[in-house]
Design an enzyme around this catalytic site. Structure first.
Site, PDB file in Angstrom:
ATOM      1  N   ASP A 197       0.639  17.285 -16.504  1.00 43.90           N
ATOM      2  CA  ASP A 197       1.662  17.653 -17.477  1.00 43.90           C
ATOM      3  C   ASP A 197       1.076  18.712 -18.413  1.00 43.90           C
ATOM      4  O   ASP A 197      -0.102  19.046 -18.331  1.00 43.90           O
ATOM      5  CB  ASP A 197       2.169  16.419 -18.221  1.00 43.90           C
ATOM      6  CG  ASP A 197       1.068  15.724 -19.009  1.00 43.90           C
ATOM      7  OD1 ASP A 197      -0.050  16.263 -19.125  1.00 43.90           O
ATOM      8  OD2 ASP A 197       1.321  14.617 -19.497  1.00 43.90           O
ATOM      9  N   ASP A 208       7.567  10.223 -12.433  1.00 40.03           N
ATOM     10  CA  ASP A 208       6.279   9.617 -12.790  1.00 40.03           C
ATOM     11  C   ASP A 208       6.558   8.594 -13.867  1.00 40.03           C
ATOM     12  O   ASP A 208       7.484   8.760 -14.660  1.00 40.03           O
ATOM     13  CB  ASP A 208       5.304  10.657 -13.341  1.00 40.03           C
ATOM     14  CG  ASP A 208       5.666  11.064 -14.759  1.00 40.03           C
ATOM     15  OD1 ASP A 208       6.581  11.896 -14.930  1.00 40.03           O
ATOM     16  OD2 ASP A 208       5.068  10.518 -15.717  1.00 40.03           O
ATOM     17  N   CYS A 226       5.773  -8.514   0.841  1.00 38.63           N
ATOM     18  CA  CYS A 226       4.877  -7.380   0.578  1.00 38.63           C
ATOM     19  C   CYS A 226       3.606  -7.520   1.412  1.00 38.63           C
ATOM     20  O   CYS A 226       3.082  -8.618   1.577  1.00 38.63           O
ATOM     21  CB  CYS A 226       4.541  -7.331  -0.907  1.00 38.63           C
ATOM     22  SG  CYS A 226       3.389  -6.015  -1.346  1.00 38.63           S
ATOM     23  N   CYS A 258       0.721  -5.753   0.770  1.00 39.97           N
ATOM     24  CA  CYS A 258      -0.425  -5.151   0.069  1.00 39.97           C
ATOM     25  C   CYS A 258      -1.624  -6.098   0.082  1.00 39.97           C
ATOM     26  O   CYS A 258      -1.500  -7.281   0.400  1.00 39.97           O
ATOM     27  CB  CYS A 258      -0.048  -4.765  -1.358  1.00 39.97           C
ATOM     28  SG  CYS A 258      -0.031  -6.136  -2.537  1.00 39.97           S
ATOM     29  N   CYS A 280      -0.988  -9.336  -1.980  1.00 35.45           N
ATOM     30  CA  CYS A 280      -0.090 -10.345  -1.400  1.00 35.45           C
ATOM     31  C   CYS A 280      -0.631 -10.908  -0.094  1.00 35.45           C
ATOM     32  O   CYS A 280      -0.341 -12.043   0.270  1.00 35.45           O
ATOM     33  CB  CYS A 280       1.299  -9.749  -1.197  1.00 35.45           C
ATOM     34  SG  CYS A 280       2.115  -9.382  -2.767  1.00 35.45           S
ATOM     35  N   HIS A 304      -0.656  -4.358  -6.434  1.00 32.46           N
ATOM     36  CA  HIS A 304       0.664  -4.817  -5.983  1.00 32.46           C
ATOM     37  C   HIS A 304       1.801  -3.966  -6.550  1.00 32.46           C
ATOM     38  O   HIS A 304       2.695  -3.545  -5.810  1.00 32.46           O
ATOM     39  CB  HIS A 304       0.921  -6.278  -6.321  1.00 32.46           C
ATOM     40  CG  HIS A 304       2.359  -6.628  -6.071  1.00 32.46           C
ATOM     41  ND1 HIS A 304       2.853  -6.816  -4.795  1.00 32.46           N
ATOM     42  CD2 HIS A 304       3.441  -6.697  -6.900  1.00 32.46           C
ATOM     43  CE1 HIS A 304       4.158  -7.016  -4.856  1.00 32.46           C
ATOM     44  NE2 HIS A 304       4.542  -6.945  -6.120  1.00 32.46           N
TER      45      HIS A 304
END
Lengths: 378, 378
Positions: B60, B270, B308, B310, B313, B339
């Protein structure tokens, strides 16, 4: 053994510990008893399942933390009344209740409840403390023998006397090929005390062996005494401990010390140093200790340790690690801890290599885990 | 785009971000300018090399943080004088110096220096602020055109107009097959302001497009206005932004919001929400939001989100995550952040799928990165 006080090695997930080749972790009974509580862990299947860690775990008896962390402790023959360092609530640990807690937590190796004699202590105090630790060792063993089958293992865990033949990878295979719990139990180790008095250490060792345990720890060191004295006591005590059983030196040490003690015959050690130092930016490398907070590293684009192959050294520069530390980023603690653990594990690997114990010819600690200790067979 | 304020997504190493499939990160110029400083990053080869991240980065302009974080800021036509939130030291950002800083940091996409109009603001104030942002956009572009070749990329990085054809894996291959820097530059995006006034938003969009940028952002939202108003302004502004260039909505949002805005035509967003919420134990799941600190999870042996895949999980239970959070363990922040990022990335994946943009048919943002935007060719 990396220290995972509250069922987590601070800053590093179990996935990464697997990858680092960690074969055994230490958990602290005192901390786990307070949070999340033994019942909670037992109900969830024990520490292995609770923290999703299939390799070995050792829990201490809680004795050391009761002595070092809690307020208003009151020691009697029966046990220790203490106040939680978290909320001041009152609790009681005895040889029986500490063993009960460790059975509930379900580690592979658990420790007899002992009194860690303070330093310095006079001769009479040291003897009295040692005698009480011996009586507590008998009570711990008695309770363990009567209750060892209450361990919360289900089908998903195999005790140390049935596992690990030749390394962690095979362990995982062995574990997953097991489909029923077949009566294996935890292993209860005894602890030798006796302060800095070599005669008392000898007596403590001999009388602890008489009670009979599958492994023996040397406790009551690293409590403020000079390093030369530690070494003297370790060396003297080792002489009286059986060479065919694992010998565990508690709370030690620097990389130099673990090499030294391993060469003296110590099989197992635990210490918060690699993980705690990492969180304070103190890193162990093949080029010596590095304090990553120093400004000299701000423009250093090289790896932390050019001889290290860990995730941290393979990808990140000293400049980046310095920036993360200076900026108080969580990633500093993560990457620093991964490196220090890797350095310690590499150090132990070198030690095993130098004494001809690697590649199938494991040290006593590992052989213990491999079930070659007939004492452990039910 | 996950937010990596200080060149680190708090709690997650770049190795894991790679694995999660993160294709672009956001860094904050204000923070990086203060620590470790632009010269430091430039000397070390730019942000990509500094943080060892070969995929895309967006910085930014620093404008938003100057307005929201720093004390004693003083805005003039020339730029903004502000005091560091760290040590109170005085600094100055102008369109020229903010662009210079972003060229030095070397992200793939950089942003024109703008004034984020406060909410609420009256009509005259909003117009004046918008007009200044337009003048600053011209100055940002002029500085960029004159200095864009000062980007610190060496042989190890390829700009967005030459990379990413069909996904991150190919990107890495392409990058490594490049052996020389061939004149590719960063991409400077313009920012539309105009407060909550739809007519001013239209005018801001049209006049920003007149200046000409390879991508356009909608700034000045999520500054305290009601959610319905945000949506109204976004929808109205999108109408005036070219559909063949990436449209970036700054600082947004919840999982529901990113789906909503993506469906309206937004290509890039974002937000610190997934990472910041994770550190506070607030987890997004297919079953809704979960506050993992709640006692109800203490005995819940199931996965955080059964849908999930990931790392969190796949391996750990809600009971363990609750324990880590309640015990203030670093691992809580790590596992929770992994997660939430995974959930956000999965959400965007579903959005791309639902609008037929996955598997080679990428959205405009991705097509931008793939070099199909001829405006970027030198």
């Amino acid at each position: 053994m990396p220290v995972g006080t509250l069922a987590s090695v601070k800053g590093v997930s179990q996935d990464i510990l697997d990858e680092l080749g960690v074969q055994i972790l230490l958990g602290n009974t005192y901390h786990l008893y307070l949070r999340p509580g033994v019942d909670q862990v037992r109900t969830l299947g024990g520490l292995h399942r609770f923290m999703s860690w299939s390799r070995a775990i050792l829990t201490d008896s809680g004795g050391f933390q009761v002595f070092s962390l809690s307020d208003l402790r009151k020691v009697s023959e029966e046990g220790v009344t203490f106040r939680s360092h978290l909320d001041g609530s009152s609790h009681f640990f005895s040889p029986e209740s500490a063993t009960e807690a460790q059975i509930g937590l379900g580690a592979d190796i658990i420790m007899a409840f002992d009194e860690c004699t303070e330093y310095p202590a006079d001769s009479q105090r040291t003897r009295n403390s040692m005698e009480m630790t011996l009586r507590w060792a008998e009570r711990s063993k008695k309770y363990f023998e009567e209750h060892k089958h209450e361990v919360p293992w289900g089908n998903d865990h195999v005790a140390p006397d049935a596992i690990v033949r030749g390394g962690a990878a095979e362990t995982d295979e062995l574990r997953s090929s097991e489909s029923t719990w077949n009566g294996h139990t935890q292993a209860l180790f005894g602890i030798v005390q006796g302060g800095m008095d070599l005669a008392l250490r000898k007596e403590s060792a001999e009388r602890t062996i008489e009670i009979g345990f599958p492994g023996y720890a040397i406790g009551g060191l690293s409590v403020g005494e000079p390093r030369a004295l530690t070494r003297e006591v370790v060396e003297a005590t080792l002489e009286y401990l059986p060479k065919d059983k694992p010998r565990y030196l508690m709370g030690v040490g620097t990389p130099e010390e673990i090499i030294e003690y391993a060469n003296l015959g110590v099989d197992m050690m635990d210490c918060v140093l690699p993980t705690r130092a990492a969180r304070h930016g103190l890193l162990f490398t093949s080029e010596g200790k590095i304090s990553i907070k120093q400004a000299r590293y701000a423009s250093d684009g090289g790896p932390l340790d050019p001889k290290c192959g860990c995730r941290t050294c393979a990808r990140y520069s000293r400049a980046y690690l310095r920036h993360l530390y200076a900026s108080n980023e969580i990633l500093a603690q993560i990457l620093n801890t991964i490196h220090n653990l890797s350095f310690y594990l590499d150090t132990m690997q070198s030690v095993r290599h130098s004494i001809g114990l690697d590649h199938g010819e494991l040290g006593k600690g590992a052989r213990f885990l491999s079930g070659e200790q007939s004492q452990l067979k039910p």
